[in-house]
Design a protein around this motif. Structure first.
Motif, PDB file in Angstrom:
ATOM      1  N   SER A  19       0.803  -1.225   0.000  1.00 17.75           N
ATOM      2  CA  SER A  19       0.000   0.000   0.000  1.00 17.75           C
ATOM      3  C   SER A  19       0.834   1.273   0.000  1.00 17.75           C
ATOM      4  CB  SER A  19      -1.003   0.007   1.147  1.00 17.75           C
ATOM      5  OG  SER A  19      -0.515  -0.664   2.238  1.00 17.75           O
ATOM      6  N   ARG A  72       0.497  -0.238   5.836  1.00 17.63           N
ATOM      7  CA  ARG A  72      -0.266  -1.299   6.504  1.00 17.63           C
ATOM      8  C   ARG A  72       0.118  -1.471   7.963  1.00 17.63           C
ATOM      9  NH1 ARG A  72       0.929  -5.897   5.152  1.00 17.63           N
ATOM     10  NH2 ARG A  72      -0.791  -6.820   6.265  1.00 17.63           N
ATOM     11  N   GLY A  74       0.339   0.682  10.035  1.00 23.87           N
ATOM     12  CA  GLY A  74      -0.551   1.563  10.798  1.00 23.87           C
ATOM     13  C   GLY A  74      -1.947   0.997  10.968  1.00 23.87           C
ATOM     14  N   LYS A  75      -2.177  -0.182  10.396  1.00 28.61           N
ATOM     15  CA  LYS A  75      -3.524  -0.761  10.499  1.00 28.61           C
ATOM     16  C   LYS A  75      -3.543  -2.059  11.289  1.00 28.61           C
ATOM     17  CE  LYS A  75      -4.893   1.274   6.160  1.00 28.61           C
ATOM     18  NZ  LYS A  75      -4.345   1.157   4.832  1.00 28.61           N
ATOM     19  N   ALA A  88      -4.425  -0.361  17.122  1.00 29.02           N
ATOM     20  CA  ALA A  88      -3.755  -0.254  15.823  1.00 29.02           C
ATOM     21  C   ALA A  88      -2.349   0.288  16.040  1.00 29.02           C
ATOM     22  CB  ALA A  88      -4.539   0.667  14.911  1.00 29.02           C
ATOM     23  N   PRO A  91       2.245   3.751  11.591  1.00 24.34           N
ATOM     24  CA  PRO A  91       2.919   3.446  10.323  1.00 24.34           C
ATOM     25  C   PRO A  91       4.435   3.573  10.434  1.00 24.34           C
ATOM     26  CG  PRO A  91       1.815   5.582  10.219  1.00 24.34           C
ATOM     27  CD  PRO A  91       1.404   4.953  11.514  1.00 24.34           C
ATOM     28  N   ASP A 606      -5.548  -6.952   5.910  1.00 30.18           N
ATOM     29  CA  ASP A 606      -5.181  -5.793   6.729  1.00 30.18           C
ATOM     30  C   ASP A 606      -4.412  -6.190   7.980  1.00 30.18           C
ATOM     31  OD1 ASP A 606      -6.083  -3.848   5.133  1.00 30.18           O
ATOM     32  OD2 ASP A 606      -7.968  -3.488   6.203  1.00 30.18           O
ATOM     33  N   ARG A 607      -4.595  -7.427   8.430  1.00 27.29           N
ATOM     34  CA  ARG A 607      -3.986  -7.804   9.708  1.00 27.29           C
ATOM     35  C   ARG A 607      -2.723  -8.639   9.562  1.00 27.29           C
ATOM     36  NH1 ARG A 607      -8.409  -7.597  13.711  1.00 27.29           N
ATOM     37  NH2 ARG A 607      -7.258  -9.006  15.046  1.00 27.29           N
TER      38      ARG A 607
END
Ligand SMILES: Cc1cc2nc3c(=O)[nH]c(=O)nc-3n(C[C@H](O)[C@H](O)[C@H](O)COP(=O)(O)OP(=O)(O)OC[C@H]3O[C@@H](n4cnc5c(N)ncnc54)[C@H](O)[C@@H]3O)c2cc1C
Ligand code: SF4
Ligand code: SF4
Length: 637
Positions: A19, A72, A74-75, A88, A91, A606-607
């Motif tokens: 990303s 990612r 940061g997520k 969370a 980043p 995302d994880r």
């Protein structure tokens, strides 16, 4: 129960997972240079960062860093000291890492010609893209793209858009000539961004590399005064308008016209060029964005510096108040600007809209009146401020600075630009794909093309304009396509404990030290140890666990060991089978399969932290860590 929505990985799926690279307007392989830093390959890291971006060193200092916003890391859930996932994560500090390698191996420390040699000879190891200098150069060297034969292209404006266009045009064999009205190149990077964020020496050195490619920059030449657009259109094969949006917008308030009221970017320009500014010591800045903070913090430094030098001024009030229409949460300025402004003593007032500038004897500014702003945006996020006229506030001051937006100045179109249509006054009508205006051979780039955005957007649009000029002048079409390969990483291992390392704070100067001189730097930059530690947090999103459904025995072991719980074993009946999934199931299970008898492993991208625990746990080797690599091939027809 609501069926689970799933996406079947297709062409481009793995690429989209990187990303940081997707979010960068020139698609810098941030993953590539961050991982190179983690591995101590600093020279490679610089060359990867520089590949698509002629302003890598400047970006390392001040880029708005859309890559960081998209990162990612940061997520994914953050691991606490006891190993529990708590919230969370933050980043990767991609911009600060870029600064670290640029200082080590960029023009800050390497002479322009030798640097160009290194850039030319470097082939990006993993994720190339169409903006990659190496990809373009290889294409011109192996004849897939014909180099032109020194035709001249005129570029108006030496900001990041104009210079990026010139950079790529030079690579394609053109002779670009850049006309710049100011005595210095780099546009708003020099005229707007304050020196406490971006040292002028970094700008000079980065521009020197562009000059070394054969780009001619004629500073102090105003198109529309010293040379006309008509002349340029006659004498050059094509013209690119990259004049930015340089005029401060006004608000049309009663009392606005006259001494003591300054446009934000006009003030910054004067400070940057060392011109005398007749501002007082009690200043109100109107605006809530980054430019307002650049203005407020620059004025604060000027006042502090003048006060330190001139005992006579010590008795004067010395303060800077910043008044924003928005509440704190809605302010468009970056949080870091707000925090640093607060630390330095910028007094912030939120939720007030200006009504009138008050003038006293001899027309001098004596204050500014505001009314309470109850709401800035409507339900559709449209700008629709709502005021309480009964609730007013008057601030006494001797100077007002308006930092409420900028607009382009296109008076130079008067001679030679009658066929350049404008979709609204000041903004040329352009083809969004080619950046061509309605006049043949005239293109736009940068803020003038897309409105005020980030410096890296201007770079991207300058490069796009260069490609369009190539097509226009040669009559051929430039094509590029990505060649994708999947490499199985048999020995994939991560640094121990990488998942629980906290973001390494970027070292900052103490507020007192910052105000000691207008050019004293706020950010100090990472040490090597800090940079390597921060870089080791990167999830290396170009590598991903890939599941082979033909081997999987659905034991669920991978889901059991996954530390972020991103894997889930679910019956097929719980999944919403769209057309795409339907055909995958049909191909693997047959047309009449009873879905209630089958399950699938779902993955929440995302994880996933790319730890490979699932790979190690799988008893039948159904999971492999695969690196997805890209190279770009250019051709012209
Ligand atoms: C105060 C300020 C701070 C900013 N800070 C950041 C930041 O920290 N990070 C970030 O990512 N972005 C930042 N930006 C945004 C970024 O600087 C701009 O998006 C970018 O500079 C736009 O590039 P450009 O080349 O389109 O235009 P500009 O940079 O504006 O350059 C246009 C050039 O054209 C010249 N010109 C205009 N008319 C003529 C003419 N008739 N003849 C000859 N030359 C002419 C101008 O003098 C100027 O040098 C900031 C912007 C401002 C105003
Ligand atoms: S974790 Fe690394 S590869 Fe992934 S988005 Fe962030 S910087 Fe890019
Ligand atoms: S690599 Fe495997 S175990 Fe690790 S987070 Fe990703 S899916 Fe879970």
């Amino acid at each position: 129960m609501t069926p689970l929505q799933v996406q079947v990985p297709g062409e481009g799926y793995h690429r989209e997972l990187i990303s940081c690279q997707v979010a960068c307007p020139v698609h810098t392989d941030a993953r590539g240079y961050v991982r190179a830093i983690a591995e101590g390959r600093f020279d490679d890291a610089y060359l990867i960062a520089r590949g698509p971006n002629p302003f890598a060193s400047i970006c390392g200092r001040v880029c708005g860093a859309p890559c960081e916003a998209a990162c990612r890391r940061g997520k994914v859930p953050r691991v606490d000291d006891d190993g529990a996932f708590v919230a969370a994560d933050r980043p990767i500090a991609i911009r600060a890492l870029k600064r670290f390698v640029c200082e080590l191996h960029g023009p800050e420390s390497t002479e322009a010609v030798s640097l160009l040699g290194q850039i030319r000879n470097f082939g990006p190891p993993v994720a190339a893209n169409v903006d990659e200098m190496a990809a373009m150069l290889h294409a011109t060297m192996n004849g897939r793209v014909r180099r032109v034969n020194g035709q001249s292209v005129a570029i108006i404006g030496a900001g990041p858009a104009g210079l990026s266009a010139a950079h790529d045009l030079a690579l394609l064999g053109f002779r670009p000539v850049v006309y710049e009205t100011e005595p210095v190149p780099a546009g708003m990077l020099w005229l707007g961004v304050p020196a406490y964020r971006l040292p002028r020496e970094v700008i000079e050195r980065e521009v020197e590399v562009i000059r070394a490619l054969g780009v001619e920059i004629r500073c102090g030449v105003t198109v529309g005064r010293d040379v006309s657009l008509a002349d340029l259109r006659r004498d050059y094969a094509a013209v690119i308008l990259a004049v930015g949006a340089k005029s401060s917008r006004g608000l049309g308030l009663p009392g606005e016209a006259g001494p003591g009221v300054f446009g934000g970017v006009d003030l910054l320009r004067a400070v940057s060029l060392g011109e005398r500014v007749e501002a007082g010591g009690d200043v109100v800045v109107v605006g809530g964005g980054n430019v307002a903070y650049d203005v407020a913090r620059s004025v604060l430094r000027q006042i502090a510096f003048d006060t330190a030098r001139t005992a006579a001024r010590m008795a004067q009030t010395s303060r800077v108040r910043l008044v924003s229409l928005e509440g704190l949460e809605e302010m468009p300025a970056d949080t870091v600007e707000i925090m640093e402004g607060d630390e330095e003593g910028v007094e912030r007032l939120n939720g007030w809209g200006p009504v009138e500038i008050l003038r006293g004897g001899e027309g001098r500014v004596r204050g500014i009146r505001f009314r309470r702003c109850l709401r800035v945006y409507d339900a559709n996020r449209g700008f629709a401020p709502l005021y309480d006229d009964e609730n007013q506030l008057t601030l006494e001051c001797d100077s007002v600075m308006l930092a409420v937006g900028q607009a382009p100045r296109l008076d130079f179109l008067d001679d030679g630009g009658a066929d350049i249509e404008q979709f609204r006054p000041g903004w040329p009508k352009t083809d969004p794909k080619t950046l061509a205006t309605t006049a043949p051979g005239v293109f736009v780039a940068g803020d003038l093309a897309h409105g005020t955005r980030l410096l890296i957007d201007a770079v991207a649009s300058g490069k796009a304009a260069a490609r369009s000029v190539y097509e226009y002048v040669t009559g051929s079409r430039l094509d590029s396509h990505a060649v994708t390969s999947h490499l199985v990483e048999h020995r994939y291992r991560r640094e121990s404990g990488y998942e629980s390392i906290r973001r390494v704070p970027v070292p900052l100067a103490h507020p007192e030290e910052r105000l000691s001189h207008p050019e004293a730097l706020v950010e100090k930059g990472y040490t090597q140890e800090q940079a390597m530690r921060e870089a080791s947090r990167c999830l290396d999103c170009g590598v991903t666990p890939v599941f082979d459904g033909t081997r999987c025995v659905l034991c669920g072991g991978c889901a059991d060991v996954c530390p972020t719980l991103c894997l889930k074993l679910v019956p097929l009946t719980e999944i919403s089978a769209g057309a795409e999934l339907g055909s995958v199931l049909e191909a693997s299970l047959g047309e009449d399969a009873d879905l209630s008898q089958h399950s699938a492993i779902l993955k929440d991208e995302d994880r996933c932290i790319r730890c490979a625990a699932c790979v190690m746990r799988c008893p039948v080797d159904a999971i492999t860590m695969e690196r997805v690599a890209y190279t770009t091939e250019w051709s012209c027809q």
